[in-house]
Scaffold this motif. Structure first.
Motif, PDB file in Angstrom:
ATOM      1  N   LEU A   1       0.762  -1.050  -0.046  1.00 49.79           N
ATOM      2  CA  LEU A   1       0.067  -0.131  -0.035  1.00 49.79           C
ATOM      3  C   LEU A   1       0.750   1.231  -0.118  1.00 49.79           C
ATOM      4  N   MET A   2       2.042   1.115   0.529  1.00 54.39           N
ATOM      5  CA  MET A   2       2.843   2.434   0.828  1.00 54.39           C
ATOM      6  C   MET A   2       4.118   2.429   0.176  1.00 54.39           C
ATOM      7  N   GLY A   3       4.408   1.164  -0.499  1.00 57.99           N
ATOM      8  CA  GLY A   3       5.745   1.084  -1.072  1.00 57.99           C
ATOM      9  C   GLY A   3       6.877   1.202  -0.116  1.00 57.99           C
ATOM     10  N   THR A   4       6.811   0.508   0.806  1.00 61.28           N
ATOM     11  CA  THR A   4       7.859   0.722   1.972  1.00 61.28           C
ATOM     12  C   THR A   4       7.927  -0.829   2.385  1.00 61.28           C
ATOM     13  N   HIS A   5       9.373  -0.881   3.078  1.00 67.37           N
ATOM     14  CA  HIS A   5       9.535  -2.301   3.513  1.00 67.37           C
ATOM     15  C   HIS A   5      10.277  -2.256   4.999  1.00 67.37           C
ATOM     16  N   ASN A   6      10.380  -3.301   5.679  1.00 70.83           N
ATOM     17  CA  ASN A   6      11.060  -2.898   7.211  1.00 70.83           C
ATOM     18  C   ASN A   6      11.614  -4.199   7.831  1.00 70.83           C
TER      19      ASN A   6
ATOM     20  N   ALA B   1      -7.341   9.534   8.343  1.00 70.39           N
ATOM     21  CA  ALA B   1      -8.403   8.411   7.977  1.00 70.39           C
ATOM     22  C   ALA B   1      -7.926   7.070   8.657  1.00 70.39           C
ATOM     23  N   VAL B   2      -8.637   6.169   9.003  1.00 65.40           N
ATOM     24  CA  VAL B   2      -8.068   4.719   9.263  1.00 65.40           C
ATOM     25  C   VAL B   2      -7.955   4.149   8.145  1.00 65.40           C
ATOM     26  N   VAL B   3      -6.838   3.520   7.843  1.00 64.32           N
ATOM     27  CA  VAL B   3      -6.574   2.834   6.721  1.00 64.32           C
ATOM     28  C   VAL B   3      -6.215   1.521   6.919  1.00 64.32           C
ATOM     29  N   PRO B   4      -6.929   0.687   6.267  1.00 66.88           N
ATOM     30  CA  PRO B   4      -6.573  -0.861   6.327  1.00 66.88           C
ATOM     31  C   PRO B   4      -5.303  -1.382   6.018  1.00 66.88           C
ATOM     32  N   ALA B   5      -4.446  -1.898   6.580  1.00 72.55           N
ATOM     33  CA  ALA B   5      -2.964  -2.466   5.699  1.00 72.55           C
ATOM     34  C   ALA B   5      -2.802  -3.736   6.331  1.00 72.55           C
ATOM     35  N   SER B   6      -1.813  -4.461   5.438  1.00 77.63           N
ATOM     36  CA  SER B   6      -1.452  -5.769   5.881  1.00 77.63           C
ATOM     37  C   SER B   6      -0.147  -6.043   5.108  1.00 77.63           C
ATOM     38  N   ARG B   7       0.530  -7.069   5.507  1.00 80.64           N
ATOM     39  CA  ARG B   7       1.810  -7.740   5.016  1.00 80.64           C
ATOM     40  C   ARG B   7       1.792  -9.172   5.220  1.00 80.64           C
TER      41      ARG B   7
ATOM     42  N   LEU C   1      -0.654 -10.652   8.252  1.00 81.34           N
ATOM     43  CA  LEU C   1      -0.661  -9.712   9.376  1.00 81.34           C
ATOM     44  C   LEU C   1      -1.555  -8.445   8.882  1.00 81.34           C
ATOM     45  N   SER C   2      -2.654  -8.341   9.580  1.00 78.18           N
ATOM     46  CA  SER C   2      -3.632  -7.266   9.297  1.00 78.18           C
ATOM     47  C   SER C   2      -3.577  -6.253  10.225  1.00 78.18           C
ATOM     48  N   TRP C   3      -3.823  -5.050  10.030  1.00 83.53           N
ATOM     49  CA  TRP C   3      -4.093  -3.747  11.090  1.00 83.53           C
ATOM     50  C   TRP C   3      -4.776  -2.755  10.263  1.00 83.53           C
ATOM     51  N   ARG C   4      -5.084  -1.721  11.371  1.00 88.08           N
ATOM     52  CA  ARG C   4      -5.850  -0.682  10.755  1.00 88.08           C
ATOM     53  C   ARG C   4      -5.198   0.386  11.600  1.00 88.08           C
ATOM     54  N   ILE C   5      -4.664   1.612  10.705  1.00 89.15           N
ATOM     55  CA  ILE C   5      -3.611   2.588  11.026  1.00 89.15           C
ATOM     56  C   ILE C   5      -4.222   4.009  10.420  1.00 89.15           C
ATOM     57  N   THR C   6      -3.806   4.964  11.402  1.00 91.44           N
ATOM     58  CA  THR C   6      -4.338   6.321  11.058  1.00 91.44           C
ATOM     59  C   THR C   6      -3.251   6.761  10.198  1.00 91.44           C
ATOM     60  N   VAL C   7      -3.684   7.407   8.867  1.00 88.93           N
ATOM     61  CA  VAL C   7      -2.620   8.033   7.947  1.00 88.93           C
ATOM     62  C   VAL C   7      -3.460   9.431   7.465  1.00 88.93           C
ATOM     63  N   ARG C   8      -2.940  10.334   7.506  1.00 81.81           N
ATOM     64  CA  ARG C   8      -3.374  11.623   6.814  1.00 81.81           C
ATOM     65  C   ARG C   8      -2.956  11.607   5.379  1.00 81.81           C
ATOM     66  N   ASP C   9      -3.946  12.342   4.625  1.00 81.47           N
ATOM     67  CA  ASP C   9      -3.334  12.112   3.090  1.00 81.47           C
ATOM     68  C   ASP C   9      -2.300  12.745   2.898  1.00 81.47           C
ATOM     69  N   ASP C  10      -1.739  13.702   3.592  1.00 78.95           N
ATOM     70  CA  ASP C  10      -0.403  14.578   3.349  1.00 78.95           C
ATOM     71  C   ASP C  10       0.714  13.876   4.267  1.00 78.95           C
ATOM     72  N   GLY C  11       0.354  12.629   4.747  1.00 76.05           N
ATOM     73  CA  GLY C  11       1.208  11.870   5.448  1.00 76.05           C
ATOM     74  C   GLY C  11       1.864  12.704   6.607  1.00 76.05           C
TER      75      GLY C  11
ATOM     76  N   THR D   1       0.788   8.265  15.898  1.00 75.62           N
ATOM     77  CA  THR D   1       0.202   7.437  14.829  1.00 75.62           C
ATOM     78  C   THR D   1      -0.550   6.362  15.606  1.00 75.62           C
ATOM     79  N   LEU D   2      -1.937   6.028  15.520  1.00 72.25           N
ATOM     80  CA  LEU D   2      -2.856   5.172  16.075  1.00 72.25           C
ATOM     81  C   LEU D   2      -2.999   3.970  15.291  1.00 72.25           C
ATOM     82  N   ILE D   3      -3.021   2.716  15.924  1.00 67.06           N
ATOM     83  CA  ILE D   3      -2.882   1.574  15.261  1.00 67.06           C
ATOM     84  C   ILE D   3      -3.895   0.643  16.143  1.00 67.06           C
ATOM     85  N   GLN D   4      -4.919  -0.327  15.415  1.00 67.72           N
ATOM     86  CA  GLN D   4      -5.430  -1.238  16.034  1.00 67.72           C
ATOM     87  C   GLN D   4      -5.161  -2.469  15.190  1.00 67.72           C
TER      88      GLN D   4
END
Length: 236
Positions: free
Chosen positions: A38-43, A123-129, A136-146, A156-159
């Motif tokens: 979704l974000m084009g990142t890795h960790n 916004a609360v954005v669904p994400a996974s990897r 692994l799934s979660w929902r996280i807050t991400v502003r449009d401007d990041g 940042t908030l995560i569930q």
């Protein structure tokens, strides 16, 4: 509402840079992580759980080369990672502590609580990897401007888990992490408007994070194989 520190975020210009920094600074090699289409990142990740922060881990994150984010055009990556000044700093000076994430049992409710204080956490954005153990799934807050807000001192908030899933039963990254030899002993933030920041932390039930007045800074104290190490954001 009860929030707790979930993970620290260090941004690197590349994962290789982040791994070398971690080995030199903290004395360990970070564990495996994954990719975020979704974000084009890795960790890369490792546990920093301690008595004070029992569910905390450490994330080294970088933009994944050659990967276009699936996020719609005009919406930025999380954690200010599209900010050219931030990218320039980590390229020149090395990986940088920039932010932390707090887990909450109800992320939608937590966003509304902050909105009542005039704070748009995003916004609360669904994400996974994908992980070795499955998705692994979660929902996280991400502003449009990041943007992180308050120079990264408002988390940042995560569930964890999917919408409707009992947070107490949701899979958490720490569940699959061995002891790393590194523990988070203290987390403190400084900001010119500490009253606003304290009120926001209190609204989501976040405790254990010291808030004081001063130049914007996020300060993490870690017990490591190299002894006590202090990481600071220094207003980035």
């Amino acid at each position: 509402m009860t929030a707790q520190v979930d993970h620290l975020i260090v941004v690197a210009a590349s994962l290789d840079q982040g791994i070398h920094w971690c080995e030199a600074t903290l004395g360990i090699t970070p564990g495996p992580g994954g990719e975020h289409p979704l974000m084009g990142t890795h960790n890369r990740l490792f546990s920093v759980a301690s008595t004070a922060f029992p569910r905390a881990y450490f994330e080294i994150i970088a933009i994944q080369p050659g990967v276009t984010p699936a996020r719609p055009p005009g919406k930025h990556r999380w954690f200010d990672m599209d900010d050219p000044l931030l990218q320039s700093r980590v390229s020149k000076e090395g990986p940088q502590l920039i932010h932390f994430v707090a887990s909450v049992p109800g992320v939608v409710s937590a966003v509304k609580v902050l909105a009542n204080q005039g704070l748009d956490r995003g916004a609360v954005v669904p994400a996974s990897r994908q992980t070795a153990g499955g998705l692994l799934s979660w929902r996280i807050t991400v502003r449009d401007d990041g943007q992180r807000l308050f120079y990264g001192t408002l988390p940042t908030l995560i569930q964890w888990g999917e919408a409707g899933e009992d947070p107490a039963r949701a899979t958490h990254p720490l569940d699959a992490m061995p002891d790393s030899g590194v523990t988070l002993e203290a987390l403190q933030v400084r900001h010119p408007r500490p009253e606003s920041l304290q009120a926001a932390h209190a609204a989501i039930g976040l405790t254990g994070v010291g808030v004081s007045r001063g130049t914007p800074n996020l300060v993490a104290t870690l017990n490591t194989p190299r002894g006590l190490v202090t990481l600071e954001s220094k207003g980035v």
